[in-house]
Structures are given as C-alpha cells and as structure tokens.
Enzyme design. Structure first.
Site, PDB file in Angstrom:
ATOM      1  N   GLU A  82      -3.488  11.915   7.244  1.00 46.06           N
ATOM      2  CA  GLU A  82      -3.286  12.641   5.994  1.00 46.06           C
ATOM      3  C   GLU A  82      -4.623  13.174   5.483  1.00 46.06           C
ATOM      4  O   GLU A  82      -5.687  12.670   5.845  1.00 46.06           O
ATOM      5  CB  GLU A  82      -2.649  11.696   4.952  1.00 46.06           C
ATOM      6  CG  GLU A  82      -2.428  12.281   3.569  1.00 46.06           C
ATOM      7  CD  GLU A  82      -1.524  13.496   3.567  1.00 46.06           C
ATOM      8  OE1 GLU A  82      -2.006  14.564   4.021  1.00 46.06           O
ATOM      9  OE2 GLU A  82      -0.370  13.399   3.105  1.00 46.06           O
ATOM     10  N   GLY A  84      -3.458   9.299   0.830  1.00 36.73           N
ATOM     11  CA  GLY A  84      -4.542   9.728   1.708  1.00 36.73           C
ATOM     12  C   GLY A  84      -4.673   8.854   2.940  1.00 36.73           C
ATOM     13  O   GLY A  84      -3.699   8.611   3.650  1.00 36.73           O
ATOM     14  N   HIS A  91       6.137  11.571   8.066  1.00 37.90           N
ATOM     15  CA  HIS A  91       6.573  10.176   7.983  1.00 37.90           C
ATOM     16  C   HIS A  91       7.576   9.969   6.854  1.00 37.90           C
ATOM     17  O   HIS A  91       7.586  10.692   5.853  1.00 37.90           O
ATOM     18  CB  HIS A  91       5.371   9.254   7.786  1.00 37.90           C
ATOM     19  CG  HIS A  91       4.647   9.474   6.482  1.00 37.90           C
ATOM     20  ND1 HIS A  91       5.102   8.984   5.275  1.00 37.90           N
ATOM     21  CD2 HIS A  91       3.508  10.137   6.198  1.00 37.90           C
ATOM     22  CE1 HIS A  91       4.277   9.335   4.312  1.00 37.90           C
ATOM     23  NE2 HIS A  91       3.298  10.042   4.842  1.00 37.90           N
ATOM     24  N   GLY A  92       8.422   8.950   7.016  1.00 33.27           N
ATOM     25  CA  GLY A  92       9.355   8.597   5.957  1.00 33.27           C
ATOM     26  C   GLY A  92       8.616   8.141   4.707  1.00 33.27           C
ATOM     27  O   GLY A  92       7.409   7.886   4.736  1.00 33.27           O
ATOM     28  N   ARG A  99      -4.258  18.613  -5.511  1.00 32.44           N
ATOM     29  CA  ARG A  99      -3.250  18.272  -4.508  1.00 32.44           C
ATOM     30  C   ARG A  99      -3.038  19.387  -3.504  1.00 32.44           C
ATOM     31  O   ARG A  99      -2.840  19.129  -2.321  1.00 32.44           O
ATOM     32  CB  ARG A  99      -1.895  17.961  -5.172  1.00 32.44           C
ATOM     33  CG  ARG A  99      -1.832  16.672  -5.951  1.00 32.44           C
ATOM     34  CD  ARG A  99      -0.412  16.418  -6.431  1.00 32.44           C
ATOM     35  NE  ARG A  99       0.490  16.210  -5.312  1.00 32.44           N
ATOM     36  CZ  ARG A  99       1.719  16.696  -5.240  1.00 32.44           C
ATOM     37  NH1 ARG A  99       2.188  17.463  -6.199  1.00 32.44           N
ATOM     38  NH2 ARG A  99       2.478  16.435  -4.196  1.00 32.44           N
ATOM     39  N   ASN A 148       4.328   6.397  -1.747  1.00 36.55           N
ATOM     40  CA  ASN A 148       5.122   7.583  -2.109  1.00 36.55           C
ATOM     41  C   ASN A 148       6.123   7.196  -3.195  1.00 36.55           C
ATOM     42  O   ASN A 148       6.294   7.918  -4.185  1.00 36.55           O
ATOM     43  CB  ASN A 148       5.895   8.129  -0.920  1.00 36.55           C
ATOM     44  CG  ASN A 148       5.044   8.820   0.118  1.00 36.55           C
ATOM     45  OD1 ASN A 148       5.347   8.743   1.303  1.00 36.55           O
ATOM     46  ND2 ASN A 148       3.982   9.499  -0.290  1.00 36.55           N
ATOM     47  N   HIS A 187      -7.689  13.375   3.173  1.00 39.35           N
ATOM     48  CA  HIS A 187      -8.358  12.315   2.418  1.00 39.35           C
ATOM     49  C   HIS A 187      -8.466  12.747   0.955  1.00 39.35           C
ATOM     50  O   HIS A 187      -9.034  13.799   0.657  1.00 39.35           O
ATOM     51  CB  HIS A 187      -9.740  12.039   3.005  1.00 39.35           C
ATOM     52  CG  HIS A 187     -10.321  10.736   2.566  1.00 39.35           C
ATOM     53  ND1 HIS A 187     -10.662  10.479   1.264  1.00 39.35           N
ATOM     54  CD2 HIS A 187     -10.605   9.596   3.252  1.00 39.35           C
ATOM     55  CE1 HIS A 187     -11.134   9.249   1.167  1.00 39.35           C
ATOM     56  NE2 HIS A 187     -11.107   8.691   2.360  1.00 39.35           N
ATOM     57  N   LYS A 219       5.567   3.138   0.681  1.00 43.32           N
ATOM     58  CA  LYS A 219       5.640   2.375  -0.563  1.00 43.32           C
ATOM     59  C   LYS A 219       4.854   3.058  -1.672  1.00 43.32           C
ATOM     60  O   LYS A 219       5.245   3.010  -2.837  1.00 43.32           O
ATOM     61  CB  LYS A 219       5.136   0.951  -0.324  1.00 43.32           C
ATOM     62  CG  LYS A 219       6.056   0.140   0.582  1.00 43.32           C
ATOM     63  CD  LYS A 219       5.562  -1.276   0.793  1.00 43.32           C
ATOM     64  CE  LYS A 219       6.537  -2.065   1.665  1.00 43.32           C
ATOM     65  NZ  LYS A 219       6.077  -3.462   1.907  1.00 43.32           N
TER      66      LYS A 219
END
Length: 250
Positions: free
Chosen positions: A87, A22, A9-10, A114, A15, A89, A13
């Site tokens: 994504e 998550g 995904h692009g 991560r 990011n 969790h 907010k």
C-alpha cells in the site's frame, strides 16, 4: 488476447475502524475474509484459474490471495511477493482515524492527503518504530528506498518497474496472472494501464475483495476491463471507499 485479474485485499480490521493503514501490517476483518471467499467463489464460477500470483509483503493482501487460491483449489501455484506492491505509505497519518482527521484538518485537506497525485502526508521520522527500516521483512531493501511517506506519484514510481520486470513479463510468457494488492498500489497500476490523468485517478475507487479483470492486447494495452459480481454490490462498495475520508456525523 491476455487477461489479468487484480484484487484489492478484503476489508482489514483497520479498514473497519476507518484508520489510515499504509504499511502497518493489519489482518483481515471477518467481513474481509468473507469478501475474499466471495471473490474466489466468483472467479471459480466464471472459470478462472491461474499459473502465478503476485502480492505485497503485507498480510491482508497475502491472506486475501491465499483464500482466493484455496477457493479455486490452486493453493499450489507460485506466489511472488514484493514491497513494491505494498500500500502507499501514509507517513505520520498511519494509525489515525480518517473521519476524525477530516474533522480536525478539514475534508479537503484529508482528501488531498488521501488521493492527490503529488502531495504526501507528513513523514515518519526514522526514529519512529513505525518506520519500515525497523521491520525485518525489509532488511534486504536499501534503506534509501524505504519510504517515510508517499504520495500516489511515489507509489506509481515503485509499482511500474515491478509491473514491467515481473508481472508483464509473466503475462507475455502466456501465464495466467492474478495480483492481490492494495487500493493505492492497484490505482497506480490502473493509472498506468489506462493512461489516466492525475485528475481522473483522484476519482477512482477500487472496492475490496472484488475481482477486476483487464483484457489486454498483444502489447498489453487494455481492450476493456470490468468487475466480476453483482453490479449493485460493486457500486455500493465503491461508494463506501469514497466516503471513508468524510467527517463523522455528530
């Protein structure tokens, strides 16, 4: 020979704010919308079209897919959504700033949280409203299957059955497939397809909004894979992902 297109995904907010996201349902940023548009434009220029699409249950992946399909003039194709493509969790880390968390706990520990294969972050308590058992979109999923936290190994364990049962089946039926999902659910799939080691998957950075093409043989084994777009932009985007967990400069 088959082709499979994967798209992270692009930019969302969160990011943009460098927060652990998550399963939190966060929309695309303006940059994320532009990235999705650019991804769709590149696919159109390269002559791609699709028969079926797969995505997660999260709006940032769904909106990315919708934008790409709109750019292609293919908003009408079937789209299947599954929590198995969500994504990873991030447990109790969800909503925390990655760089500030690195300052508090150290970059090495945050990198392990991560990107390690088998070490999950601190779990959410089921009483926490952020836990997926409180989200109505998952009401038909057995509570025992909904995670409180995940490591990449856990993400692989839920993604690969969906690949086998749904995505691979569609490819073998001759359908042209695009998957719009997330950094870690796509890393799980790439690890499986490329038979990557636990050490190598730690180093893999999938950039946002850039189509990743896999060419597969009759047994769905990769022949080659490549990103579509400008090489310098792709390299810069991958470096940006790699830097997200580093300490902020004071």
């Amino acid at each position: 020979m088959y082709k499979l297109v994967l798209v992270r995904h692009g930019e969302s907010k969160w990011n943009k704010e460098n927060l652990f996201t998550g399963w939190t349902d966060v929309k695309l940023s303006e940059k994320g919308v532009s990235e999705a548009c650019e991804g769709g434009r590149i696919l159109k220029e390269e002559g791609y079209s699709f028969d079926i699409a797969f995505s997660s249950m999260l709006v940032r992946a769904n909106d990315t897919l919708n934008i790409i399909l709109c750019e292609l003039g293919q908003s009408y194709i079937d789209v299947e959504k599954s929590w198995r493509l969500n994504e990873r969790h991030y447990g109790a880390l969800q909503g925390l700033n990655k760089a500030e968390t690195a300052e508090k706990y150290g970059e090495d520990k945050v990198l392990i949280w991560r990107r390690s294969y088998n070490v999950p972050p601190m779990p959410l308590d089921e009483s926490d409203k952020r836990h997926p058992i409180h989200d109505s979109r998952y009401k038909n999923i057995p509570k025992s299957e909904l995670p409180s936290t995940e490591c990449l190994k856990d993400t692989v364990a839920r993604v690969i059955p969906y690949w086998t049962d749904k995505i691979a089946k569609a490819i073998l039926e001759g359908k042209r497939v695009i998957v719009a999902a997330h950094g870690n659910s796509l890393r799980a799939l790439v690890k499986y397809l490329d038979n990557m080691s636990e050490e190598d998957i730690l180093k893999l950075n999938i950039p946002t909004g850039i189509p990743l093409v896999y060419e597969l043989d009759k047994n769905l084994k990769p022949v080659k894979h490549y990103y579509l777009g400008d090489e310098d932009k792709i390299k810069a985007a991958m470096e940006s992902v790699a830097n997200q967990g580093k300490k902020i400069d004071r």
